[in-house]
Motif scaffolding. Sequence first.
Motif, mmCIF file in Angstrom:
data_model
loop_
_atom_site.group_PDB
_atom_site.id
_atom_site.type_symbol
_atom_site.label_atom_id
_atom_site.label_comp_id
_atom_site.label_asym_id
_atom_site.label_seq_id
_atom_site.Cartn_x
_atom_site.Cartn_y
_atom_site.Cartn_z
ATOM 1 N N THR A 161 -3.553 -5.583 -13.583
ATOM 2 C CA THR A 161 -3.421 -4.955 -14.900
ATOM 3 C C THR A 161 -2.915 -3.514 -14.843
ATOM 4 N N CYS A 162 -2.883 -2.904 -13.658
ATOM 5 C CA CYS A 162 -2.414 -1.519 -13.569
ATOM 6 C C CYS A 162 -0.889 -1.483 -13.664
ATOM 7 N N ASP A 163 -0.364 -0.315 -14.016
ATOM 8 C CA ASP A 163 1.088 -0.165 -14.151
ATOM 9 C C ASP A 163 1.768 -0.422 -12.812
ATOM 10 N N LYS A 164 2.915 -1.097 -12.874
ATOM 11 C CA LYS A 164 3.710 -1.372 -11.680
ATOM 12 C C LYS A 164 5.005 -0.556 -11.750
ATOM 13 N N PRO A 165 5.569 -0.163 -10.588
ATOM 14 C CA PRO A 165 5.149 -0.543 -9.248
ATOM 15 C C PRO A 165 3.849 0.149 -8.823
ATOM 16 N N LEU A 166 3.153 -0.497 -7.895
ATOM 17 C CA LEU A 166 1.962 0.064 -7.286
ATOM 18 C C LEU A 166 2.323 0.482 -5.863
ATOM 19 N N ILE A 167 2.196 1.765 -5.606
ATOM 20 C CA ILE A 167 2.591 2.328 -4.311
ATOM 21 C C ILE A 167 1.331 2.570 -3.487
ATOM 22 N N ILE A 168 1.291 2.042 -2.280
ATOM 23 C CA ILE A 168 0.107 2.115 -1.436
ATOM 24 C C ILE A 168 0.398 2.988 -0.228
ATOM 25 N N PRO A 183 13.327 5.277 -11.337
ATOM 26 C CA PRO A 183 13.644 4.531 -12.560
ATOM 27 C C PRO A 183 12.440 4.281 -13.473
ATOM 28 N N TYR A 184 11.233 4.520 -12.990
ATOM 29 C CA TYR A 184 10.037 4.130 -13.728
ATOM 30 C C TYR A 184 9.400 5.325 -14.438
ATOM 31 N N LYS A 185 8.993 5.121 -15.676
ATOM 32 C CA LYS A 185 8.276 6.152 -16.418
ATOM 33 C C LYS A 185 6.764 6.005 -16.282
ATOM 34 N N LYS A 186 6.319 4.814 -15.892
ATOM 35 C CA LYS A 186 4.909 4.565 -15.630
ATOM 36 C C LYS A 186 4.796 3.852 -14.284
ATOM 37 N N LEU A 187 3.851 4.272 -13.467
ATOM 38 C CA LEU A 187 3.611 3.611 -12.199
ATOM 39 C C LEU A 187 2.230 3.971 -11.681
ATOM 40 N N SER A 188 1.822 3.322 -10.601
ATOM 41 C CA SER A 188 0.493 3.531 -10.042
ATOM 42 C C SER A 188 0.603 3.754 -8.543
ATOM 43 N N CYS A 189 -0.424 4.397 -7.983
ATOM 44 C CA CYS A 189 -0.496 4.558 -6.537
ATOM 45 C C CYS A 189 -1.931 4.334 -6.091
ATOM 46 N N LEU A 190 -2.104 3.956 -4.819
ATOM 47 C CA LEU A 190 -3.418 3.591 -4.312
ATOM 48 C C LEU A 190 -3.684 4.256 -2.972
ATOM 49 N N ASN A 200 -9.193 -8.274 4.131
ATOM 50 C CA ASN A 200 -9.122 -9.087 2.909
ATOM 51 C C ASN A 200 -8.387 -8.358 1.797
ATOM 52 N N GLU A 201 -8.629 -7.047 1.674
ATOM 53 C CA GLU A 201 -7.938 -6.254 0.647
ATOM 54 C C GLU A 201 -6.454 -6.142 0.962
ATOM 55 N N SER A 202 -6.116 -6.014 2.237
ATOM 56 C CA SER A 202 -4.703 -5.966 2.634
ATOM 57 C C SER A 202 -3.985 -7.250 2.262
ATOM 58 N N LYS A 203 -4.644 -8.377 2.473
ATOM 59 C CA LYS A 203 -4.043 -9.662 2.105
ATOM 60 C C LYS A 203 -3.833 -9.753 0.598
ATOM 61 N N LEU A 204 -4.806 -9.260 -0.155
ATOM 62 C CA LEU A 204 -4.688 -9.264 -1.609
ATOM 63 C C LEU A 204 -3.499 -8.426 -2.055
ATOM 64 N N LEU A 205 -3.335 -7.278 -1.449
ATOM 65 C CA LEU A 205 -2.227 -6.392 -1.806
ATOM 66 C C LEU A 205 -0.888 -6.988 -1.378
ATOM 67 N N GLU A 206 -0.842 -7.537 -0.181
ATOM 68 C CA GLU A 206 0.400 -8.127 0.326
ATOM 69 C C GLU A 206 0.849 -9.301 -0.541
ATOM 70 N N SER A 207 -0.094 -10.036 -1.090
ATOM 71 C CA SER A 207 0.258 -11.191 -1.918
ATOM 72 C C SER A 207 0.931 -10.786 -3.218
ATOM 73 N N ARG A 208 0.786 -9.527 -3.584
ATOM 74 C CA ARG A 208 1.410 -9.031 -4.821
ATOM 75 C C ARG A 208 2.766 -8.394 -4.554
ATOM 76 N N GLY A 209 3.187 -8.317 -3.283
ATOM 77 C CA GLY A 209 4.499 -7.769 -2.960
ATOM 78 C C GLY A 209 4.651 -6.307 -3.349
ATOM 79 N N LEU A 210 3.644 -5.510 -3.062
ATOM 80 C CA LEU A 210 3.645 -4.120 -3.487
ATOM 81 C C LEU A 210 4.290 -3.207 -2.448
ATOM 82 N N LEU A 211 4.581 -1.974 -2.841
ATOM 83 C CA LEU A 211 5.316 -1.032 -2.003
ATOM 84 C C LEU A 211 4.346 -0.221 -1.144
ATOM 85 N N THR A 212 4.474 -0.343 0.179
ATOM 86 C CA THR A 212 3.624 0.389 1.110
ATOM 87 C C THR A 212 4.429 1.507 1.738
ATOM 88 N N VAL A 213 3.917 2.733 1.640
ATOM 89 C CA VAL A 213 4.695 3.891 2.097
ATOM 90 C C VAL A 213 3.857 4.794 2.995
#
Length: 238
Positions: A161-168, A183-190, A200-213
Motif C-alpha cells: 500500500t505504500c507509494d512506489k517505487p520503494l527504494i531499499i 520521474p516520480y512525485k511520490k515514492l517510498s524508501c526503506l 524472510n523479509e528479503s524474500k518478501l521484498l524481492e517478490s515485489r521487484g523493488l529497487l535495492t540501492v
Amino acid sequence: MRDSDHHLFYSNNITGGTITLDSGEVNHAVSVLRITTGQPIRITDGNGTIYECQCADIQKQSITCNILNKTTAPGIIPELTLLAGLPDKEHFETILEHAAALGVCRIVPLIMDHCRKPWWEAWDKSSQRFTAKMIVSMKQCLYPYIPVLDDPISLDKIIDTCDKPLIIADQHGKKLSDADISPYKKLSCLIGPPGGISENESKLLESRGLLTVAISSTRLRTEVAATALCSRIMSAYL
C-alpha cells in the motif's frame, strides 16, 4: 529580536483572526528572543500555512497574536515516505528529527524480525514526545510541514500500500541514479532495523521487484542510513 524571517513558531490553537502560543513557545519567544507586544512573528500550523502575526498580549503561559496575513508554502517534491525498521527509542527520535528537517512527508515505523526490545508496545505514551521532536526540527529548518507519523506496523501489512517505487538501502545494492527516481512525485524508501533485514523479509521484498540501492561503502547505523538515503533521494530533485 532578529528579523522575524529567521524564526518560526508553532501553534494549532487558531480562533478567527488570532493564534495563541502555548507555554513552551512563550519561553522561547520571550526569554530567548525577547519578543515584546507589537512585534511581528511568524507562526505555522504544521500543515504548510505560515501566518504573519503581531503579538497582542503576552502572558506567562501564553501569547495571543493577531493574524495579519497567511500564505501556504509549497510542499517539497518528492512526497517521500520513509519506512524505518525500529531501532532503540533514542535512535528512532533521531530519525524523526532528521526526517522532519529533510522534508520527509510520512514516517512509517516498521516492526521487523530483527527489531530488539519492543519498547513500541507503549507507543501511545511516547507519541506526544515524538511529535514535539518533529516540531522542533520543523521550526529550526523553517519548513512548515510536520511529517505524518504512523503507528508501528509489520512489513507485510504495508508493503503493498505504500507509494512506489520503494527504494531499499542495502550495502550490496546498485548505485542509485537520478534517472531511477526523478520521474516520480511520490515514492517510498526503506531502512532495516539494527539487526538488518531477515531472510524472510528479503524474500518478501524481492517478490515485489523493488529497487535495492547502496548508499555507502560501509555499514551504517539505522538512523544514519535513514538520513543518508532520504538526503540522497531528495538531492535528485534539487
